[in-house]
Design an enzyme around this catalytic site. Sequence first.
Site, PDB file in Angstrom:
ATOM      1  CB  ALA A  72      -0.921   0.003   1.220  1.00 55.67           C
ATOM      2  CB  SER A  99      -2.201  -2.151  -2.512  1.00 53.72           C
ATOM      3  OG  SER A  99      -2.979  -1.940  -1.344  1.00 53.72           O
ATOM      4  CD  GLN A 120      -5.173  -5.936  -1.399  1.00 52.34           C
ATOM      5  OE1 GLN A 120      -4.935  -4.762  -1.667  1.00 52.34           O
ATOM      6  NE2 GLN A 120      -5.943  -6.303  -0.386  1.00 52.34           N
ATOM      7  CE1 TYR A 122      -6.735  -5.868   3.253  1.00 51.19           C
ATOM      8  CE2 TYR A 122      -6.006  -4.014   1.909  1.00 51.19           C
ATOM      9  CZ  TYR A 122      -5.732  -5.027   2.813  1.00 51.19           C
ATOM     10  OH  TYR A 122      -4.459  -5.203   3.272  1.00 51.19           O
ATOM     11  CB  THR A 148      -6.491  -9.316   1.344  1.00 58.03           C
ATOM     12  OG1 THR A 148      -5.413  -9.024   0.443  1.00 58.03           O
ATOM     13  CG2 THR A 148      -5.927  -9.424   2.752  1.00 58.03           C
ATOM     14  CE  LYS A 223      -1.186 -10.681  -0.509  1.00 58.20           C
ATOM     15  NZ  LYS A 223      -1.212 -10.338   0.933  1.00 58.20           N
ATOM     16  CB  SER A 245      -0.064 -14.212   2.222  1.00 60.40           C
ATOM     17  OG  SER A 245       0.255 -12.946   2.767  1.00 60.40           O
ATOM     18  CG  HIS A 247      -1.508  -8.897   5.929  1.00 63.62           C
ATOM     19  ND1 HIS A 247      -2.785  -8.928   5.399  1.00 63.62           N
ATOM     20  CD2 HIS A 247      -1.106  -7.619   5.806  1.00 63.62           C
ATOM     21  CE1 HIS A 247      -3.128  -7.714   4.996  1.00 63.62           C
ATOM     22  NE2 HIS A 247      -2.123  -6.908   5.228  1.00 63.62           N
ATOM     23  NE  ARG A 250       2.684  -5.842   7.256  1.00 61.89           N
ATOM     24  CZ  ARG A 250       2.078  -4.994   6.422  1.00 61.89           C
ATOM     25  NH1 ARG A 250       2.076  -3.714   6.677  1.00 61.89           N
ATOM     26  NH2 ARG A 250       1.479  -5.435   5.346  1.00 61.89           N
ATOM     27  CG  ASP A 278       2.606 -12.313  -0.141  1.00 60.99           C
ATOM     28  OD1 ASP A 278       2.997 -11.515  -1.001  1.00 60.99           O
ATOM     29  OD2 ASP A 278       2.251 -11.969   1.006  1.00 60.99           O
ATOM     30  N   GLY A 280       8.765 -13.302   2.730  1.00 62.03           N
ATOM     31  CA  GLY A 280       9.911 -14.043   3.241  1.00 62.03           C
ATOM     32  C   GLY A 280      11.005 -14.301   2.225  1.00 62.03           C
TER      33      GLY A 280
END
Length: 364
Positions: A72, A99, A120, A122, A148, A223, A245, A247, A250, A278, A280
Amino acid sequence: MRQLQSRNCQRWCLITMHLVQKTSGLSKKTEMHFQESCRFRPRILIDVSKIDMSTTVLGFKISMPIMIAPTAMQKMAHPEGEYATARAASAAGTIMTLSSWATSSVEEVASTGPGIRFFQLYVYKDRNVVAQLVRRAERAGFKAIALTVDTPRLGRREADIKNRFTLPPFLTLKNFEGLDLGKMDKADDSGLASYVAGQIDRTLSWKDVKWLQTITKLPILVKGVLTAEDTRIAVQSGAAGIIVSNHGARQLDYVPATISALEEVVKAAQGRVPVFLDGGVRRGTDVFKALALGASGIFIGRPVVFSLAAEGEAGVRKVLQMLREEFELTMALSGCRSLKEITRDHIVADWDTPRTQPRYTPRL
């Protein structure tokens, strides 16, 4: 990556550094531990004079299995923000995911030129807003929706609370600007947390995956999956693919590193849909490990934002090229000439059943 992370950071305010770095020390150690717990089993004496890293994702051919994850508010990192990222991804022949909370709209990103782009999503409480946004992404030429599903509430992001994070006044969430949803007001703790609490639909459930299929013909990637149980439901619900994922570590403390959850999800998917990793990933060797564990490709987030902050579009191009070269070298030194030749036999992980050696019986 560390060099890009530290270079020219005076252009990037302290709050933005917290925005992308607020993974807890515990989560960072977990991600790195599991990456380091995979070891290679290279094959030798194979002609690797020609290496083919190209692949196909949802029917779209890309140059390598390394794609850009949604992050984002990229104009907090660099004035060109998502524009620069989109151009860099296109130049590298790979996919960018935009995003919902971008500081550039779907139309603005589409205007940067050709490229394969995912959006992506929301899910907001106002479903008319969601339907309108999906239709805009479809008209702008985006090729898939990455839904997501792990954010019914925002995790406790203590750096955001400490800094009372909010968008600078000269930036907005561009995709919602004309809907009176683009502003993020100041709050006593985190402006982002207040925004999410007020806008994001906590009732989101599996039936909404099917609802999305009624309003768009775009394939839907789910996701935020970390378990076999949810993988099976996602497949039954018509998902076109799964993105493993957490996220960016977080949302919920003590979730597994994505690399450690990947194989469970791949086995549960049983090849019915592609599975992507997604987060790492910091080196080309990490890409190889993910593919050996069954991923069809990987998405990177933080490396893109760090490089964007340091050098704009040139930085994103550079980080994609670095990962490409490292991944190609890893393939060559492992004896793999194409992605289909990367198998589970090319790695051994700490969580594997110990390989037993044949018992030696002395001859009498």
